[in-house]
Scaffold this motif. Structure first.
Motif, mmCIF file in Angstrom:
data_model
loop_
_atom_site.group_PDB
_atom_site.id
_atom_site.type_symbol
_atom_site.label_atom_id
_atom_site.label_comp_id
_atom_site.label_asym_id
_atom_site.label_seq_id
_atom_site.Cartn_x
_atom_site.Cartn_y
_atom_site.Cartn_z
ATOM 1 N N ASP A 1 -0.589 53.147 40.078
ATOM 2 C CA ASP A 1 -1.605 52.922 41.116
ATOM 3 C C ASP A 1 -2.595 54.088 41.135
ATOM 4 O O ASP A 1 -2.469 55.064 40.377
ATOM 5 C CB ASP A 1 -0.954 52.716 42.493
ATOM 6 C CG ASP A 1 -0.033 53.865 42.872
ATOM 7 O OD1 ASP A 1 -0.265 54.993 42.377
ATOM 8 O OD2 ASP A 1 0.912 53.637 43.640
ATOM 9 N N ALA A 2 -3.568 53.967 42.033
ATOM 10 C CA ALA A 2 -4.637 54.975 42.075
ATOM 11 C C ALA A 2 -4.091 56.350 42.454
ATOM 12 O O ALA A 2 -4.563 57.372 41.946
ATOM 13 C CB ALA A 2 -5.719 54.533 43.059
ATOM 14 N N ALA B 1 -4.771 59.478 40.119
ATOM 15 C CA ALA B 1 -5.635 60.534 40.670
ATOM 16 C C ALA B 1 -5.116 61.930 40.331
ATOM 17 O O ALA B 1 -5.896 62.884 40.257
ATOM 18 C CB ALA B 1 -5.745 60.372 42.188
ATOM 19 N N SER C 1 -10.028 57.112 40.485
ATOM 20 C CA SER C 1 -8.796 57.051 41.270
ATOM 21 C C SER C 1 -8.814 58.079 42.398
ATOM 22 O O SER C 1 -8.380 57.793 43.517
ATOM 23 C CB SER C 1 -7.579 57.276 40.368
ATOM 24 O OG SER C 1 -7.530 56.270 39.397
#
Ligand code: SF4
Length: 182
Positions: free
Chosen positions: A24-25, A29, A57
């Motif tokens: 996921d982001a 990130a 992200s």
């Protein structure tokens, strides 16, 4: 964002390992840039793409709690996200397109079918939005992309076998219609 100058087949080969490592982001990130480069290394412009998806992200986490926003105006201000990408996200994921995706296939097909006289994606999109009912905006781009890949390709359109040749003003003379200028 990964698809620029890469085939869908190539992107689909790269994404399982990428998403397994960074699901996921929030994960992406804080990713190590070199590791992301390695994971997308088979794609064109992979260094730039790796950098961009990490930057994106970070912004998704900062501005949207790690989620992809569902509004056009929030999407198009993100780095590397233009109107085409935004429309793909809104149409495919949110089922609420705010326009028609105009990629290279849609651009070419719209010209060959004489649905537009324009050559710029933004203007072609406006013509398609007027011509096609809103509830079909997402579907029409998928249909044109599919037809463009399977039958009406840029260099050798298969007009002889095309099921819509009777409707097409470019049948048997399409090679020079809708091609990108070199
Ligand atoms: S007739 Fe030829 S130019 Fe027209 S849509 Fe079919 S393949 Fe494309």
């Amino acid at each position: 964002m990964l698809s620029a100058q890469s085939t869908d087949v190539g992107v689909n080969k790269a994404t399982p390992a990428l998403f397994a490592a960074y699901p996921d982001a929030r994960a992406l990130a804080v990713a190590d840039g070199e590791d992301v480069e390695r994971l997308v290394g088979t794609l064109g412009m992979f260094r730039q793409k790796a950098k961009r998806i990490v930057e994106l992200s970070k912004l998704l986490v900062e501005r949207h709690g790690g989620e992809v926003p569902g509004r056009l105006e929030d999407l198009v201000v993100l780095p590397g996200v233009g109107r085409k990408t935004a429309n793909v996200v809104l149409g495919v994921w949110f089922k609420a397109p705010e326009g028609v995706v105009v990629d290279t296939h849609v651009q070419r097909l719209a010209q060959r079918l004489a649905w537009t006289k324009h050559t710029e994606p933004e203007e072609i999109e406006q013509d398609l939005m007027k011509k096609v009912p809103r509830e079909k905006w997402d579907a029409v781009s998928h249909l044109l992309i599919w037809h463009g890949r399977r039958r009406c390709n840029a260099q050798r359109p298969d007009c002889k076998e095309c099921p819509i040749r009777d409707l097409c003003p470019s049948a048997d003379r399409a090679e020079n219609v809708g091609r990108k200028q070199r």
